[in-house]
Design a protein around this motif. Sequence first.
Motif: not given
Length: 508
Positions: A485-500
């Motif tokens: 729900y935060n403006p950081t959502a797209p960034m965190i999604k990409r970082l999670l995808f990247h680390s997985f």
Amino acid sequence: MSHFGDDPFGAFAGSFLLIPNFLKPFYMPKEKDLENGTAKAAPYGLRKAEALLLNNGFDESDVAVVHPKNLSRFIGPTTRAIGISSMDPLGIAYVSLTYSNMFALGSEPRNRVEFRKLLRKTPIAKVHDRGQAKVIVGGAGAWQVAGTEARKTFGIDCVITGEVGPEVIDIFHQAINGETLPPKAVGGILRAAEDIPLIRGGSMHGAVEITRGCGRGCQFCSPTQRRRFSLPIEHILREVQVNVDAGNEMTILATEDLFLYGLKNSRFIPNRNAIVNLIENLVNVPGLKYIQPAHIALAPVVTDPKCTEEIAELLVSRGRYTLGGKSYVTAEAGIETGSVRLFKERMAGKALPFKPEEWPEIVKQAIGILNDNRWFPLTTWLVGIPGEDEEDVNATLELLDDLKGMKLFITPLLWVPLRPSILSEGSRPEIEALNDLQWEVFTRSWQYNLDVWRPPLKINSWKAFASSFLVPIFGSLIYFLYARYNPTAPMIKRLLFHSFNKAFFESA
Ligand code: SF4
């Protein structure tokens, strides 16, 4: 007033993370007290204020430097003045503001929560509110609470900005005499090392100042507003000894740039002899295990690579941090931008003795030289500097890409109008207003850090296993519970995808 497990950089995360109370003793443990209950280690500025008072008419029995948890033991019916030092009382400095906006679970920065607790939920509030004692706030972040509203909210009688100078003595004398204090005062403008008193007790992380001021003139910077000088080596060694005697095995060399030590010219050509001599002397202090320079500039690394080589060899032997079982040197270095246009407009002096047009090349060469000498800097990059346009951000992304394969930690930060500075009246960028390119700087920087600093996956190493799988799993939980729900959502999604992706790719 925590040593953060003797990790000065870990302390930055403490400025924005809302750590539950039961975890605080682990993440931000309290430093041990001396036998009489006073603090074994305290913020360096507070130690300077203590020394100034003791040198100017106050007796040791009049002054006590204590941890907030021990206030009830020291605040009594005869207490007349309470001095508090804070670097960032409202949590609006670079790191606290940027990352509390992104990750503080929608609440206040940790620094602000703790500052309010200290002033309103401890015996300080009681003696202030009944008019018995005056509350005086100083430190690098004092400007944040200098306004009438903030002073009223927190119960502050006087805010002292500037350096710890003669005005501080007057203010404390007035407080002891029960006089009304001016709501705001300037501590003093110090012009030479002789004006600076020696600390009497241990400082946090063994901080010892080696230079003051800078002089490169970046428009967003506060320290450059001060007069530049170096502290004599005898003064530095005496303060290091005070810390060693207090049981501190580490010293942080407080400076805007280690290469300013002993500087004798306006072109910023390092004084190699003075710098090497300083580090050699420190390495020879018995009982001093770690030497940690606070900041370096990158241009001097390219100006005098031999100087870097000579001190790196010494500093690696006293490195606080290790990688692959071997110690390395680090220090904070401001890269700020890859845009030559913006660099020329806002911080041209940072490149001296080179031309501002050479900045991207200086950065690449400096990191290369540092890495060759096992020096992996922590670098800061500013997003939203006044006047930054799309072309500027693209140039920053280009420089980030050019640094691939090198070893550095990248900390992207929102620009903040610090005081005093030339840009202090500017308005800071709101996180909601960042454009896609600016978010790209944040995302790419953290992807870079994940790639460079995450230990390689090893099933038999819990640390490597945790960072490969548990951290992204925990991150996903945070994402679904809150961050989406935060403006950081797209960034965190990409970082999670990247680390997985990395974890599975490596384990396969
Ligand atoms: S080089 Fe660093 S310390 Fe010096 S003026 Fe610029 S930002 Fe400030």
